[in-house]
Design an enzyme around this catalytic site. Sequence first.
Site, PDB file in Angstrom:
ATOM      1  N   GLY A   1       0.797  -1.219   0.000  1.00  5.90           N
ATOM      2  CA  GLY A   1       0.000   0.000   0.000  1.00  5.90           C
ATOM      3  C   GLY A   1       0.827   1.266   0.000  1.00  5.90           C
ATOM      4  O   GLY A   1       0.576   2.188   0.782  1.00  5.90           O
ATOM      5  N   SER A   2       1.824   1.336  -0.887  1.00  5.71           N
ATOM      6  CA  SER A   2       2.661   2.545  -0.896  1.00  5.71           C
ATOM      7  C   SER A   2       1.858   3.765  -1.345  1.00  5.71           C
ATOM      8  O   SER A   2       2.094   4.878  -0.869  1.00  5.71           O
ATOM      9  CB  SER A   2       3.900   2.339  -1.775  1.00  5.71           C
ATOM     10  OG  SER A   2       3.590   2.448  -3.142  1.00  5.71           O
TER      11      SER A   2
ATOM     12  N   MET B   1      -5.559  -5.948  -6.236  1.00  2.00           N
ATOM     13  CA  MET B   1      -5.386  -6.883  -7.351  1.00  2.00           C
ATOM     14  C   MET B   1      -6.631  -7.728  -7.613  1.00  2.00           C
ATOM     15  O   MET B   1      -6.523  -8.930  -7.910  1.00  2.00           O
ATOM     16  CB  MET B   1      -4.169  -7.779  -7.093  1.00  2.00           C
ATOM     17  CG  MET B   1      -2.857  -7.005  -6.920  1.00  2.00           C
ATOM     18  SD  MET B   1      -2.442  -5.954  -8.342  1.00  2.00           S
ATOM     19  CE  MET B   1      -1.789  -7.191  -9.481  1.00  2.00           C
ATOM     20  N   ARG B   2      -7.797  -7.136  -7.494  1.00  2.00           N
ATOM     21  CA  ARG B   2      -9.036  -7.829  -7.832  1.00  2.00           C
ATOM     22  C   ARG B   2      -9.861  -6.955  -8.763  1.00  2.00           C
ATOM     23  O   ARG B   2      -9.840  -5.726  -8.643  1.00  2.00           O
ATOM     24  CB  ARG B   2      -9.880  -8.094  -6.565  1.00  2.00           C
ATOM     25  CG  ARG B   2      -9.226  -8.972  -5.541  1.00  2.00           C
ATOM     26  CD  ARG B   2      -9.055 -10.378  -6.022  1.00  2.00           C
ATOM     27  NE  ARG B   2     -10.323 -11.037  -6.299  1.00  2.00           N
ATOM     28  CZ  ARG B   2     -10.414 -12.237  -6.863  1.00  2.00           C
ATOM     29  NH1 ARG B   2      -9.327 -12.888  -7.226  1.00  2.00           N
ATOM     30  NH2 ARG B   2     -11.587 -12.794  -7.086  1.00  2.00           N
TER      31      ARG B   2
ATOM     32  N   HIS C   1      -2.602   3.697 -12.375  1.00  2.00           N
ATOM     33  CA  HIS C   1      -2.052   2.624 -13.212  1.00  2.00           C
ATOM     34  C   HIS C   1      -0.661   3.032 -13.713  1.00  2.00           C
ATOM     35  O   HIS C   1      -0.472   4.165 -14.152  1.00  2.00           O
ATOM     36  CB  HIS C   1      -3.000   2.361 -14.387  1.00  2.00           C
ATOM     37  CG  HIS C   1      -2.521   1.250 -15.279  1.00  2.00           C
ATOM     38  ND1 HIS C   1      -2.752  -0.081 -14.998  1.00  2.00           N
ATOM     39  CD2 HIS C   1      -1.798   1.271 -16.415  1.00  2.00           C
ATOM     40  CE1 HIS C   1      -2.197  -0.819 -15.935  1.00  2.00           C
ATOM     41  NE2 HIS C   1      -1.605  -0.028 -16.806  1.00  2.00           N
TER      42      HIS C   1
ATOM     43  N   THR D   1     -14.114   1.520 -14.118  1.00  2.00           N
ATOM     44  CA  THR D   1     -15.336   0.989 -14.720  1.00  2.00           C
ATOM     45  C   THR D   1     -15.155  -0.527 -14.795  1.00  2.00           C
ATOM     46  O   THR D   1     -14.044  -1.026 -14.586  1.00  2.00           O
ATOM     47  CB  THR D   1     -15.547   1.571 -16.141  1.00  2.00           C
ATOM     48  OG1 THR D   1     -14.434   1.192 -16.954  1.00  2.00           O
ATOM     49  CG2 THR D   1     -15.681   3.084 -16.108  1.00  2.00           C
TER      50      THR D   1
ATOM     51  N   ASP E   1      -8.974  -1.129 -16.631  1.00  2.00           N
ATOM     52  CA  ASP E   1      -8.060  -0.013 -16.937  1.00  2.00           C
ATOM     53  C   ASP E   1      -8.547   0.822 -18.123  1.00  2.00           C
ATOM     54  O   ASP E   1      -7.736   1.348 -18.895  1.00  2.00           O
ATOM     55  CB  ASP E   1      -6.640  -0.534 -17.227  1.00  2.00           C
ATOM     56  CG  ASP E   1      -6.048  -1.245 -16.021  1.00  2.00           C
ATOM     57  OD1 ASP E   1      -6.435  -0.909 -14.883  1.00  2.00           O
ATOM     58  OD2 ASP E   1      -5.224  -2.149 -16.209  1.00  2.00           O
TER      59      ASP E   1
END
Lengths: 213, 213
Positions: free
Chosen positions: B20-21, B98-99, B117, B149, B153
Amino acid sequence: MANAVENTPVPLCVLISGRGSNLRAIGEAVAAGRLRAVIRLVVSNRADAAGLEWSRGQGIETLALPHQDYPSVEAYDEALVQALKARGVRLVCLAGFMRILGPVFCKAFPQAVLNVHPSLLPSFPGAAAQAEALAHGVKVSGVTVHFVTPELDAGPIIMQAAVPVRDDDTYETLSTRILVEEHRVYPEAIQRIIAGGWRVDGRRVVTNPVSET
Amino acid sequence: MANAVENTPVPLCVLISGRGSNLRAIGEAVAAGRLRAVIRLVVSNRADAAGLEWSRGQGIETLALPHQDYPSVEAYDEALVQALKARGVRLVCLAGFMRILGPVFCKAFPQAVLNVHPSLLPSFPGAAAQAEALAHGVKVSGVTVHFVTPELDAGPIIMQAAVPVRDDDTYETLSTRILVEEHRVYPEAIQRIIAGGWRVDGRRVVTNPVSET
């Protein structure tokens, strides 16, 4: 082209279809000594391209090679290769040339055909790059100089530069901002290729470390 | 989220899967007063995410919501929506989560789910952006903050920043350079959304002219 330091100016051909604003930027870089090249020939696939007249005014040889005079991409490529080889051209720079060059042409000038594209490839290849960037809503677009391969706008990338997209941009304002960068980046990228010391590693165009000989 | 000037700090939820940076960068921007928000909740789909421990150390409520406890994306989305609504969360920031979030989640928080991203989208979507940028040989990559959405991405872009790619870059050096920009750009983009005065026009996120009321 031969990837080694050149002592004599490299003979270029610039291919255009219209006004050839990047052709003029290349000509200015040559005149200013930023580009160790000589424009040996300017070819247009349209006889009425404004860039041809400019070239003649500069004392540069011109050639109109209308694509409709040739039955196929291959036949056109062969005529173009013959014209360029006859004049000792070693590096080919596309500057708004609106025709696909096929494998025949690309094989005749391996790693010696360059193009400038008005986006940060691989985003927005093709002829509508600025409009597609605007419609997609990107906040950063740019300019890409790349080697030409038979796949459209997909060859190894030599240089890129970012250009901001503003909320109030229109096609015209964005295209103009990108074009300013094209004129700056394209001659610099051509000079990098002429200067040598690079290699293509997979898809990456990388400069060899100085320690390598 | 409501697109209007806010007078009270906006309650955020940050979704993480690892260290969580970007969560920490958001926390620092809140502490520094650059971001008029309060981190109400940090959710991880992995109970061992290092970012959860950091959050507890900051006195932020945390919730581990393991995806394998739920039979479907829809069931996971519903549980997540319920947890966030119960705590009054108004804006959701993905930070290495990551989901995939599905339509159920996105509809519950319209124009209120953000992600950062590590590329200039639409180039290099997906989980291997830095490696794909390197392999493609781009000279400019970057950072994109966008609305989430259900399409991966592909949501409207809020902010982008360019990051140079160097000839000697490895996955690690490029990822590190991009991450520095993520930490700078993401809090600024969140603040722009919180500050209001923007609209989504087609795919474009644009700021309304000041003259509009």
